[in-house]
Design a protein around this motif. Structure first.
Motif, mmCIF file in Angstrom:
data_model
loop_
_atom_site.group_PDB
_atom_site.id
_atom_site.type_symbol
_atom_site.label_atom_id
_atom_site.label_comp_id
_atom_site.label_asym_id
_atom_site.label_seq_id
_atom_site.Cartn_x
_atom_site.Cartn_y
_atom_site.Cartn_z
ATOM 1 N N THR A 155 0.827 -1.208 0.000
ATOM 2 C CA THR A 155 0.000 0.000 0.000
ATOM 3 C C THR A 155 0.859 1.255 0.000
ATOM 4 N N SER A 156 1.873 1.256 0.848
ATOM 5 C CA SER A 156 2.781 2.402 0.931
ATOM 6 C C SER A 156 3.471 2.658 -0.399
ATOM 7 N N SER A 157 3.895 1.592 -1.069
ATOM 8 C CA SER A 157 4.616 1.738 -2.326
ATOM 9 C C SER A 157 3.740 2.347 -3.408
ATOM 10 N N ILE A 158 2.500 1.857 -3.541
ATOM 11 C CA ILE A 158 1.652 2.341 -4.636
ATOM 12 C C ILE A 158 1.115 3.745 -4.355
ATOM 13 N N LEU A 159 0.721 4.018 -3.122
ATOM 14 C CA LEU A 159 0.256 5.370 -2.809
ATOM 15 C C LEU A 159 1.384 6.386 -2.971
ATOM 16 N N SER A 160 2.592 5.993 -2.621
ATOM 17 C CA SER A 160 3.750 6.883 -2.841
ATOM 18 C C SER A 160 3.990 7.086 -4.331
ATOM 19 N N LEU A 161 3.745 6.037 -5.100
ATOM 20 C CA LEU A 161 3.911 6.121 -6.547
ATOM 21 C C LEU A 161 2.978 7.166 -7.151
ATOM 22 N N VAL A 162 1.707 7.144 -6.756
ATOM 23 C CA VAL A 162 0.761 8.118 -7.325
ATOM 24 C C VAL A 162 1.000 9.524 -6.759
ATOM 25 N N LEU A 163 1.552 9.604 -5.561
ATOM 26 C CA LEU A 163 1.878 10.916 -4.986
ATOM 27 C C LEU A 163 3.106 11.537 -5.643
ATOM 28 N N ALA A 165 3.458 12.333 -8.494
ATOM 29 C CA ALA A 165 3.046 13.366 -9.449
ATOM 30 C C ALA A 165 3.241 14.750 -8.858
ATOM 31 N N HIS A 166 3.223 14.856 -7.538
ATOM 32 C CA HIS A 166 3.389 16.142 -6.853
ATOM 33 C C HIS A 166 4.849 16.407 -6.469
ATOM 34 N N SER A 167 5.589 15.321 -6.201
ATOM 35 C CA SER A 167 6.989 15.473 -5.826
ATOM 36 C C SER A 167 7.739 14.182 -6.145
ATOM 37 N N SER A 168 8.857 14.306 -6.826
ATOM 38 C CA SER A 168 9.626 13.117 -7.228
ATOM 39 C C SER A 168 10.209 12.375 -6.025
ATOM 40 N N LYS A 169 10.238 13.025 -4.862
ATOM 41 C CA LYS A 169 10.745 12.363 -3.661
ATOM 42 C C LYS A 169 9.908 11.148 -3.300
ATOM 43 N N TRP A 170 8.610 11.194 -3.673
ATOM 44 C CA TRP A 170 7.749 10.053 -3.376
ATOM 45 C C TRP A 170 8.157 8.811 -4.162
ATOM 46 N N ARG A 208 10.742 12.148 -17.835
ATOM 47 C CA ARG A 208 11.256 13.299 -17.076
ATOM 48 C C ARG A 208 12.223 12.909 -15.960
ATOM 49 N N LEU A 209 12.541 11.621 -15.875
ATOM 50 C CA LEU A 209 13.506 11.176 -14.871
ATOM 51 C C LEU A 209 14.922 11.372 -15.385
ATOM 52 N N THR A 210 15.732 12.043 -14.595
ATOM 53 C CA THR A 210 17.132 12.257 -14.957
ATOM 54 C C THR A 210 17.953 11.033 -14.592
ATOM 55 N N LEU A 211 19.212 11.039 -15.007
ATOM 56 C CA LEU A 211 20.119 9.938 -14.662
ATOM 57 C C LEU A 211 20.230 9.802 -13.150
ATOM 58 N N LYS A 212 20.304 10.918 -12.448
ATOM 59 C CA LYS A 212 20.366 10.905 -10.996
ATOM 60 C C LYS A 212 19.111 10.256 -10.402
ATOM 61 N N ASN A 213 17.950 10.609 -10.975
ATOM 62 C CA ASN A 213 16.703 10.018 -10.507
ATOM 63 C C ASN A 213 16.722 8.495 -10.660
#
Length: 481
Positions: A155-163, A165-170, A208-213
């Protein structure tokens, strides 16, 4: 206006409190009253106990031998160890953090849906999950299996995945949750890997993911797994990993093992069995409002919807394709199902006329009350296991702590896994094979016997001392300790 807002806030807080208390009650009430379940719960509990005693947090053992049947990484054992540390060697310690994981999953769903969809959807989603019979009492919240923690991490993984969209830290929270899910239930986390991969593709986020990402994302996903693998390799080389692949992945996927068979519709039947009333409500509301909804709503498949659909369908498809079918494999989809229930019910309710609103509320109350009655009946009527109660009675007999325990059978000596764990938890005993003959050759030894005329005569003829007994049987020694 201020008074109206204040009143609404009180009502909201009251309902939220009631829902969370209900969830806590359904998960924790009488948790320690249920005897240890054999198979997975007992196996996990025994491995955790032995790992703690040996001060080895990497290698799981059973009956003090490396376990090549339960081929899971150590995280689920570690939370059981933490439970033992917190409240002791008992059934509450055994199940404590599994139960806490389920409660945290419900709380996360409550907060996420509240933020995303509002109060009503949040209440209905929470109510649905807090009264889900399979999620609560079937190999999950109220048992010490790995599934409750796995569902939390899923649950944590998928909800973080959809979040994200607001911040790549998720993304990184999603990645580390995947890694921890793998360290909990091994290949079951492949569902998460596929969901994350497809989400990146379908939403176009990968562009939109960079090499660092990418480096950070892959490091969080696989770094902890690699570290565990290197630590585990120090003990038995590739043996554990070989069995993980050949038995736990390939054999379970390609053949039916241990009698766990079912059709391609098996998991749909399981979901229907445990959530039939909610599913019927969803179908009814969808059909009744389909025409109006199609005129008023312009559907758009955004990233959030894609994540939710993948969450619901990928586990269902993959587990249905596998030949080995076990009903609790499908547990990770229940939080997703609860979100859909909450959102759809709330959307239809808000657009309905007064009569329909009353009907919807009445159905929600009736359905949740029906499932709550099932849970209430279950948690208030534990079925005792007298042979475990007999072993548990050794808890306060310090003179036999650390003894070897043998079992007497008329035909062959067979250790039930819950008996093994009970012996370890309550007597710090070492279960041994060999039966009566081996028992008679050892001084620091106990023998477990079922009460029959034959065993009564056996005790008398061998001059054995009864250490403890109940209606089921006896535990004896060669002399009084």
């Amino acid at each position: 206006m201020f008074r109206s807002y204040f009143t609404s806030k009180i009502i909201y807080t009251l309902i939220a409190t009631i829902l969370l208390i209900l969830a806590f009650y359904n998960i924790f009430y009488g948790l320690s009253d249920f005897p240890i379940f054999s198979w997975d719960e007992a196996r996990h509990g025994a491995s955790a106990y032995e790992m703690l005693k040996k001060n080895n947090l990497i290698v799981n053992t059973y009956k003090n031998k490396i376990d090549y049947w339960n081929l899971k990484p150590p995280l689920s054992f570690l939370i059981t160890i933490a439970g033992y540390k917190l409240v002791g060697f008992n059934t509450l310690g055994l199940r404590l953090l599994s139960a806490a994981s389920a409660l945290l999953t419900i709380l996360i769903i409550f907060l996420f849906v509240l933020k995303k969809h509002g109060i009503l959807a949040s209440f209905i989603a929470t109510l649905s999950l807090a009264t889900s019979t399979q999620f609560l009492i079937n190999h999950s919240a109220r048992t010490a299996d790995a599934d409750s923690l796995f569902v939390l991490l899923f649950t944590s993984s998928i909800l973080s995945l959809v979040l994200s969209a607001h911040s790549s830290k998720w993304f990184y929270v999603s990645a580390i949750s995947f890694s921890l899910a793998f360290l909990t239930k091994s290949w079951h986390a492949c569902n998460l890997f596929i969901i994350i991969f497809l989400y990146l593709i379908f939403t176009g986020v990968y562009k939109r993911l960079t090499l660092k990402n990418w480096v950070l994302l892959l490091s969080f996903m696989f770094g902890p797994i690699i570290i565990w693998g290197l630590l585990r390799y120090q003990y038995d080389g590739i043996e554990f990993f070989k069995n993980m692949i050949t038995y736990d992945l390939l054999k379970r996927s390609s053949t039916t093992i241990e009698g766990h068979f079912g059709s391609r519709l098996y998991y749909l039947e399981i979901i229907w069995r445990f959530s039939k009333d909610w599913i019927m409500l969803l179908i009814g509301l969808t059909l009744a409002n389909l025409y109006k909804a199609s005129n008023r709503i312009k559907p758009s498949l955004n990233g959030y919807a894609i994540g939710l659909y993948l969450w619901l369908f990928i586990p269902l498809i993959l587990y249905s394709m596998a030949e080995t079918k076990i009903r609790w494999y499908i547990l990770p989809i229940y939080p997703a199902l609860s979100i859909i229930i909450g959102v759809l019910c709330a959307n239809v309710f808000q657009k309905a006329k007064v009569g329909m609103k009353v009907t919807i509320l009445a159905l929600i109350v009736w359905i949740s009350a029906n499932y709550e009655q099932q849970i209430f009946t279950y948690i208030h009527h534990p079925i005792p296991k007298l042979h475990l109660s007999l072993v548990q009675s050794l808890q306060n007999i310090n003179e036999v702590k650390g003894y070897n325990l043998y079992i007497y059978r008329h035909t062959k000596n067979v250790w039930a896994q819950n008996t093994v764990l009970a012996a370890e938890l309550y007597g710090d005993l070492r279960v041994r094979d060999g039966g009566l003959k081996t028992f008679l050759k050892n001084d620091r030894a106990l023998l477990l016997l079922k009460k029959t005329e034959k065993t009564k005569q056996l005790i008398k003829s061998n001059h054995l001392a009864i250490i403890t007994s109940n209606k089921w049987g006896y535990i004896v020694s060669k002399s009084t300790p």
